[in-house]
Design a protein around this motif. Structure first.
Motif, PDB file in Angstrom:
ATOM      1  N   SER A  36      11.186 -27.293  22.977  1.00 38.83           N
ATOM      2  CA  SER A  36      11.321 -28.753  22.806  1.00 38.83           C
ATOM      3  C   SER A  36      12.163 -29.130  23.922  1.00 38.83           C
ATOM      4  CB  SER A  36      12.136 -29.165  21.495  1.00 38.83           C
ATOM      5  OG  SER A  36      11.137 -28.737  20.371  1.00 38.83           O
ATOM      6  N   GLY A  37      12.033 -28.845  25.179  1.00 37.90           N
ATOM      7  CA  GLY A  37      12.848 -29.126  26.131  1.00 37.90           C
ATOM      8  C   GLY A  37      13.970 -28.534  26.651  1.00 37.90           C
ATOM      9  N   MET A  38      14.314 -27.706  25.564  1.00 38.01           N
ATOM     10  CA  MET A  38      15.719 -26.749  25.794  1.00 38.01           C
ATOM     11  C   MET A  38      15.586 -25.765  26.842  1.00 38.01           C
ATOM     12  SD  MET A  38      17.370 -26.777  21.968  1.00 38.01           S
ATOM     13  CE  MET A  38      16.297 -27.323  20.689  1.00 38.01           C
ATOM     14  N   GLU A  39      16.662 -25.606  27.659  1.00 34.09           N
ATOM     15  CA  GLU A  39      16.507 -24.681  28.506  1.00 34.09           C
ATOM     16  C   GLU A  39      16.999 -23.046  27.870  1.00 34.09           C
ATOM     17  OE1 GLU A  39      19.511 -23.116  32.424  1.00 34.09           O
ATOM     18  OE2 GLU A  39      19.843 -24.994  31.334  1.00 34.09           O
ATOM     19  N   ILE A  40      16.225 -22.410  28.355  1.00 34.30           N
ATOM     20  CA  ILE A  40      16.372 -20.895  27.482  1.00 34.30           C
ATOM     21  C   ILE A  40      17.852 -20.252  28.080  1.00 34.30           C
ATOM     22  CG2 ILE A  40      15.077 -19.776  29.776  1.00 34.30           C
ATOM     23  CD1 ILE A  40      14.470 -17.478  28.069  1.00 34.30           C
ATOM     24  N   GLY A  41      18.382 -19.649  27.266  1.00 32.02           N
ATOM     25  CA  GLY A  41      19.864 -19.477  27.404  1.00 32.02           C
ATOM     26  C   GLY A  41      20.794 -20.440  27.614  1.00 32.02           C
ATOM     27  N   GLY A  42      20.276 -21.759  27.703  1.00 33.10           N
ATOM     28  CA  GLY A  42      21.349 -22.998  27.702  1.00 33.10           C
ATOM     29  C   GLY A  42      22.114 -23.113  26.446  1.00 33.10           C
ATOM     30  N   GLU A  43      23.048 -23.705  26.517  1.00 27.12           N
ATOM     31  CA  GLU A  43      24.048 -24.010  25.180  1.00 27.12           C
ATOM     32  C   GLU A  43      23.396 -24.772  24.159  1.00 27.12           C
ATOM     33  OE1 GLU A  43      27.785 -25.815  26.579  1.00 27.12           O
ATOM     34  OE2 GLU A  43      28.342 -24.385  27.987  1.00 27.12           O
ATOM     35  N   GLU A  44      22.571 -25.921  24.543  1.00 30.60           N
ATOM     36  CA  GLU A  44      21.875 -26.471  23.389  1.00 30.60           C
ATOM     37  C   GLU A  44      21.170 -25.807  22.638  1.00 30.60           C
ATOM     38  OE1 GLU A  44      18.936 -30.311  22.959  1.00 30.60           O
ATOM     39  OE2 GLU A  44      19.177 -29.647  24.899  1.00 30.60           O
ATOM     40  N   MET A  45      20.248 -24.781  23.260  1.00 27.25           N
ATOM     41  CA  MET A  45      19.439 -23.770  22.531  1.00 27.25           C
ATOM     42  C   MET A  45      20.224 -22.738  21.924  1.00 27.25           C
ATOM     43  SD  MET A  45      16.334 -21.386  23.675  1.00 27.25           S
ATOM     44  CE  MET A  45      15.082 -22.714  23.547  1.00 27.25           C
ATOM     45  N   ALA A  46      21.514 -22.386  22.260  1.00 24.93           N
ATOM     46  CA  ALA A  46      21.962 -21.516  21.426  1.00 24.93           C
ATOM     47  C   ALA A  46      22.886 -22.139  20.305  1.00 24.93           C
ATOM     48  CB  ALA A  46      23.176 -20.812  22.546  1.00 24.93           C
ATOM     49  N   ARG A  47      23.229 -23.428  20.575  1.00 26.69           N
ATOM     50  CA  ARG A  47      23.875 -23.993  19.386  1.00 26.69           C
ATOM     51  C   ARG A  47      22.652 -24.148  18.298  1.00 26.69           C
ATOM     52  NH1 ARG A  47      26.424 -27.124  23.217  1.00 26.69           N
ATOM     53  NH2 ARG A  47      24.824 -28.847  23.075  1.00 26.69           N
ATOM     54  N   TYR A  48      21.263 -24.669  18.597  1.00 24.57           N
ATOM     55  CA  TYR A  48      20.298 -24.981  17.549  1.00 24.57           C
ATOM     56  C   TYR A  48      19.921 -23.654  17.089  1.00 24.57           C
ATOM     57  CZ  TYR A  48      15.866 -26.185  15.857  1.00 24.57           C
ATOM     58  OH  TYR A  48      14.726 -26.285  14.624  1.00 24.57           O
ATOM     59  N   VAL A  49      19.952 -22.452  17.797  1.00 22.14           N
ATOM     60  CA  VAL A  49      19.195 -21.305  17.145  1.00 22.14           C
ATOM     61  C   VAL A  49      20.499 -20.797  16.184  1.00 22.14           C
ATOM     62  CG1 VAL A  49      19.055 -18.819  17.612  1.00 22.14           C
ATOM     63  CG2 VAL A  49      18.019 -20.492  18.944  1.00 22.14           C
ATOM     64  N   GLY A  50      21.588 -20.957  16.503  1.00 20.26           N
ATOM     65  CA  GLY A  50      22.874 -20.474  15.689  1.00 20.26           C
ATOM     66  C   GLY A  50      22.826 -21.240  14.310  1.00 20.26           C
ATOM     67  N   SER A  51      22.534 -22.549  14.402  1.00 19.14           N
ATOM     68  CA  SER A  51      22.445 -23.523  13.387  1.00 19.14           C
ATOM     69  C   SER A  51      21.383 -23.130  12.413  1.00 19.14           C
ATOM     70  CB  SER A  51      22.558 -24.954  13.800  1.00 19.14           C
ATOM     71  OG  SER A  51      21.179 -25.173  13.989  1.00 19.14           O
TER      72      SER A  51
END
Length: 399
Positions: free
Chosen positions: A74-89
């Motif tokens: 969904s447009g999130m960068e691999i390894g990026g902070e946004e993806m990390a936050r989403y995966v963690g949530s």
């Protein structure tokens, strides 16, 4: 001794620890899997006692992540902070849905040890709440419990008597990754390495009645194509169609493992070089194959490493699949082609390279020999049993 296993509600997160659970059971220990969704049936089919942690809420939360990754992040960068936050949530949400049932089961059954996978923070909290050892079972590339999952689950942990969750770590980590892959994974602190127990990746993928042709190699090179066990990755079969069309004149046989997915986009009729199979144990299939084309899942990647089979990885643009594909390339065990760039024209030379590059085969066999030399699940059970017998650093169960 009593072993309680838990993981996220997916088959791919269950298969890596089945061999350890079976080894514990064979050694005379009591084993129970407290899981959700597809993991429940996978554990039971493997001959393990299994019980549900929830009514399906955990599965719904977990599948949101799988859908997002299948859509390219969904447009999130691999390894990026946004993806990390989403995966963690998502991992925190999944664990919250599992926690009440998992704790209830644990307090009733009273295990001596809790074995959990890295994203399943509810397993760590359950071990701490009961005062028993927390054993984190790796899924492949060694990864810690995501900080975002610990942060998002902190309030739920404190409510059951486990404060300051961000400071909690596993007591033992079972690492199924061979040493030569260490440089390509995240670094680990020296103090963490002291509690790491290596174990052979055994590529458990269930049992089946094998057709005669799967007992030997064919007259032509055989290539396996799979997108893993999660049918959402298959869609209507568009990616598989490109693979089928791109391998038609390479003088090889293509086995497409569908995991039971409906694939209306495949050519009809299928070309003569293609065989569809529903669910065949990957260990048996790769043992008589020359290469594998896959989506970058950890389970398939490590099954190929274990079998010594070169890999062509077709990862999505975001998520862990791309990192896994880069590991294959960096180690020299195969190559990659971005999923969005797959066409018959781009796929054909990539498949040819995997089949003829002797370097890929040599490296794949080196990794396979490394894995074979690692301690067996039976030996790891012995070590864990000794460890649990001397464990006394945390409080015992309360009331």
């Amino acid at each position: 001794m009593r072993y309680l296993f838990t993981t996220l509600p997916g088959t791919s997160h269950t298969l890596p620890w089945v061999s350890l659970a079976q080894a514990a059971q064979s050694a005379g220990h009591d084993v129970l899997a407290a899981v959700s969704g597809p993991a429940l049936g996978t554990a039971a089919d493997a001959g393990l006692l299994a019980t549900a942690t929830d009514d399906g809420a955990a599965r719904r939360s977990y599948e949101r992540l799988a859908d997002m990754l299948a859509e390219g992040g969904s447009g999130m960068e691999i390894g990026g902070e946004e993806m990390a936050r989403y995966v963690g949530s998502v991992f925190a949400d999944t664990s919250r849905a599992m926690l009440d049932g998992l704790l209830s089961t644990a307090r009733t059954w009273r295990p001596d040890v809790v074995v959990y996978t890295p994203p399943t923070v509810a397993g760590l909290v359950t071990a701490r709440a009961l005062g028993v050892p927390a054993v984190m079972h790796g899924l492949g590339t060694p990864l810690p419990t995501p900080p975002g999952a610990l942060k998002g689950f902190a309030a739920a942990a404190e409510a059951v008597g486990v404060p300051d969750l961000a400071q909690e770590v596993r007591d033992v980590e079972i690492d199924v990754s061979p040493p030569s892959l260490d440089p390509f994974g995240p670094p680990r602190a020296p103090e963490h390495r002291r509690s790491v127990v290596p174990m052979r990746f055994t590529a458990y993928t269930g049992g089946a009645q094998l057709p005669q042709w799967l007992l030997t190699r064919g007259e032509r090179p055989r290539v396996v194509c799979t997108l893993g066990s999660f049918v959402r990755w298959f869609g209507e079969g568009g990616l598989m169609r490109e693979v089928v069309l791109g391998t038609g004149d390479l003088g090889m046989d293509l086995v497409v493992a569908t995991a039971g997915a409906e694939l209306p986009s495949l050519p009809d009729p299928l070309p003569d070089h293609v065989t569809l199979v529903d669910w065949v144990p990957m260990r048996a299939l790769l043992a008589v194959s020359d290469a594998v084309i896959h989506h970058g899942g950890l389970g398939t990647m490590y099954a190929a490493f274990s079998a010594g089979v070169p890999q062509l990885v077709l990862p999505a643009a975001a998520g862990p699949a791309l990192a896994n594909a880069r590991t294959v390339v960096a180690r020299g065990a195969g190559t990659l082609l971005d999923m969005d760039e797959v066409t018959p024209a781009t796929l054909k030379p990539a498949v040819q390279e995997v089949l003829v590059n002797s370097g890929y085969l040599q490296v794949s066999r080196e990794i396979s020999a490394e894995i074979a030399a690692m301690p067996s699940p039976a030996r790891v059970v012995e070590r864990l049993t000794d460890f649990v017998g001397s464990y006394g650093r945390y409080r015992r169960p309360r009331g």
